[in-house]
Enzyme design. Structure first.
Site, mmCIF file in Angstrom:
data_model
loop_
_atom_site.group_PDB
_atom_site.id
_atom_site.type_symbol
_atom_site.label_atom_id
_atom_site.label_comp_id
_atom_site.label_asym_id
_atom_site.label_seq_id
_atom_site.Cartn_x
_atom_site.Cartn_y
_atom_site.Cartn_z
ATOM 1 C CB THR A 150 -0.906 -0.002 1.255
ATOM 2 O OG1 THR A 150 -1.634 -1.222 1.259
ATOM 3 C CG2 THR A 150 -1.878 1.163 1.254
ATOM 4 C CE LYS A 179 2.093 1.114 12.332
ATOM 5 N NZ LYS A 179 0.853 1.099 11.582
ATOM 6 C CB VAL A 218 2.986 8.411 15.016
ATOM 7 C CG1 VAL A 218 1.768 8.763 15.875
ATOM 8 C CG2 VAL A 218 3.932 7.498 15.775
ATOM 9 C CB ILE A 278 -0.920 13.855 11.041
ATOM 10 C CG1 ILE A 278 -2.340 13.436 10.746
ATOM 11 C CG2 ILE A 278 -0.887 15.095 11.918
ATOM 12 C CD1 ILE A 278 -3.115 12.997 11.983
ATOM 13 C CE LYS A 328 -0.370 4.023 14.200
ATOM 14 N NZ LYS A 328 -1.722 3.908 13.661
#
Ligand SMILES: NC(=O)c1ccc[n+]([C@@H]2O[C@H](COP(=O)([O-])OP(=O)(O)OC[C@H]3O[C@@H](n4cnc5c(N)ncnc54)[C@H](OP(=O)(O)O)[C@@H]3O)[C@@H](O)[C@H]2O)c1
Length: 429
Positions: free
Chosen positions: A14, A106, A133, A137, A206
């Site tokens: 992915t 992670k 994480v 973002i 995370k």
């Protein structure tokens, strides 16, 4: 003049597959913005014969993952294969050969972070993991660089999109847990085997990384207490909403004079808190510190494109460092701060009991809480036939005291069921 940097990927699923497509398809815009040209020179996968949705030259896809990290034409290694083995040893080999490494893993970083960061420091090369994480973002770089001078007290995160999607569905549609999970799987927000997400394990890895970066004390995955969302009931979502709360799976990272702690569990979050409004598969990280007050980062926490953007940013950063030719100092160091056991952390609890609807029951329950040193803040009762649902919200007490109180409630004959216990993001905790 553009400089060409050779990229080797470990994994092309992915995230890796999207990254290859972006490196090839967006090469002109990347070069225009950064002056850098990237050339994908090796891609290690499990099955090199599988059809891929990107095109690369013959011989680039290989099942010999070791050859990716040892190939002299590979300048930067991107690890997007996941898992502990062989990813960890491949990263160490690359770092020891003086190659910058980017990872989105992670699980591996929460387990072996200090070892990987030290190996990068010894080699003087970057080891970057922005995508580990919060997917798309930006949160690792803000924590380890922009906020390096802030004495962060607390980080709260909604860092698992699957569970936030399920809880939002239960809240919006009144769906039960099983139906909401099935819908999440149908839409691709949950894996066919959702255990890592719904158990809280993914969020715990995370939380370990967030706490370590925020406080500069290494918190490994084994140090993080976690609980998942599998026992959250539609009734609790409805009761919580009625009292002005949303139920969220929250990663809580705290620093006090006693030390640091990280944990993951469902929480009643007051609806005026910024995390209460984070819906669907969106992730968010809320940071508190004395100088910054609070900061909220939110956005897509997973998915090929958002995650590949974070990885690409790290690749560009590492390429700049490589071309500058300087030894790279580690962006973060970890001290030996004390990790406070969860039992010693103050928590507030929401407790839903099914009890006989008769005089004296509330007094017996209050007495057990009192004996454990827990005081009750609020009580609601809702009658159902000859029984009652009794909902109690406690003041802050040590987690161990709350657990003692709950255990002793189970011994009261009029208490038929301790239907749920969920921690509360309250004024004292
Ligand atoms: N997916 C996301 O939205 C997301 C978000 C943030 C972080 N991440 C992290 O990014 C990493 C990759 O996730 P993903 O979703 O891209 O995974 P994925 O779709 O399962 O892809 C994994 C890739 O690694 C290869 N691979 C796995 N084990 C291997 C082994 N032992 N030897 C050789 N190749 C191996 C697979 O090869 P084949 O293709 O031949 O099977 C595949 O190409 C994980 O650490 C994940 O936690 C993912």
């Amino acid at each position: 003049m553009e400089q060409t940097i050779g990229i080797g990927l470990l994994g092309a699923g992915t995230v890796g597959g999207t990254l290859v497509r972006r490196l090839v398809g967006e090469s002109s815009s990347i070069a225009a913005k950064t002056g850098l040209a990237f050339d994908v020179r090796r891609i290690g996968v499990r099955d090199a014969t599988r059809p891929r949705d990107f095109e690369v030259g013959a011989g680039i896809l290989t099942e010999d993952t070791q050859s990716v990290v040892t190939d002299p034409s590979v300048d930067i290694v991107v690890e997007v294969m996941g898992g502990l083995d062989p990813a960890g040893d491949l990263i160490l080999t690359a770092l020891r050969a003086g190659k910058p490494v980017i990872s989105a893993n992670k699980e591996l970083i929460a387990a072996r972070g200090p070892e990987l960061i030290s190996a990068a420091a010894e080699a003087g090369v970057p080891f970057l993991f922005e995508a580990a994480v919060g997917g798309g973002i930006p949160i690792i770089r803000p924590l380890s660089e922009t906020l390096a001078g802030e004495s962060i007290d607390r980080v709260l995160g909604i860092v698992n999109g699957t569970t936030n999607y399920i809880l939002s569905q239960m809240d919006d549609e009144g769906a039960g847990y099983a139906d909401a999970l099935a819908e999440a799987q149908r839409l691709g927000f949950a894996e066919p085997d959702p255990t890592a997400d719904v158990s809280g394990a993914d969020a715990a890895a995370k939380a370990a990384i967030l706490a370590s970066l925020a406080f500069g004390t290494w918190v490994g995955s084994d140090d993080v207490y976690y609980e998942g969302i599998t026992s959250i009931d539609a009734d609790d979502i409805a009761f919580a909403a009625g009292f002005g709360y949303r139920i969220k799976l929250v990663a809580v990272c705290d620093r006090t004079d006693a030390g640091v702690n990280a944990r993951v569990h469902p929480m009643l979050v007051p609806e005026d808190h910024p995390l209460a409004g984070i819906r669907g598969a969106t992730n968010a990280v809320f940071i508190e510190g004395p100088a910054i007050d609070s900061l909220l980062f939110s956005g897509p926490g997973a998915g090929g494109d958002p995650t590949a953007t974070a990885v690409l940013g790290d690749v560009i950063d590492a390429a700049r460092e490589t071309l500058a030719g300087a030894q790279v100092a580690p962006r973060i160091r970890f001290g030996n701060g004390h990790i406070v056991p969860f039992e010693e952390i103050p928590t507030e609890w929401y407790v839903r009991l099914v009890v006989d609807d008769q005089p004296g029951v509330l007094a017996s329950i209050a007495s057990e809480f009192g004996k454990a040193g827990v005081s009750i803040r609020q009580v609601w009762q809702e009658d159902v036939d000859d029984r009652a649902s009794l909902i109690i919200v406690t003041h802050g007490s040590l987690e161990s005291e709350q657990r003692t109180a709950i255990d002793s409630l189970k011994g009261i004959p009029e208490v038929h069921d301790v239907a749920s216990v969920i921690r509360v993001l309250g004024p004292e905790t």
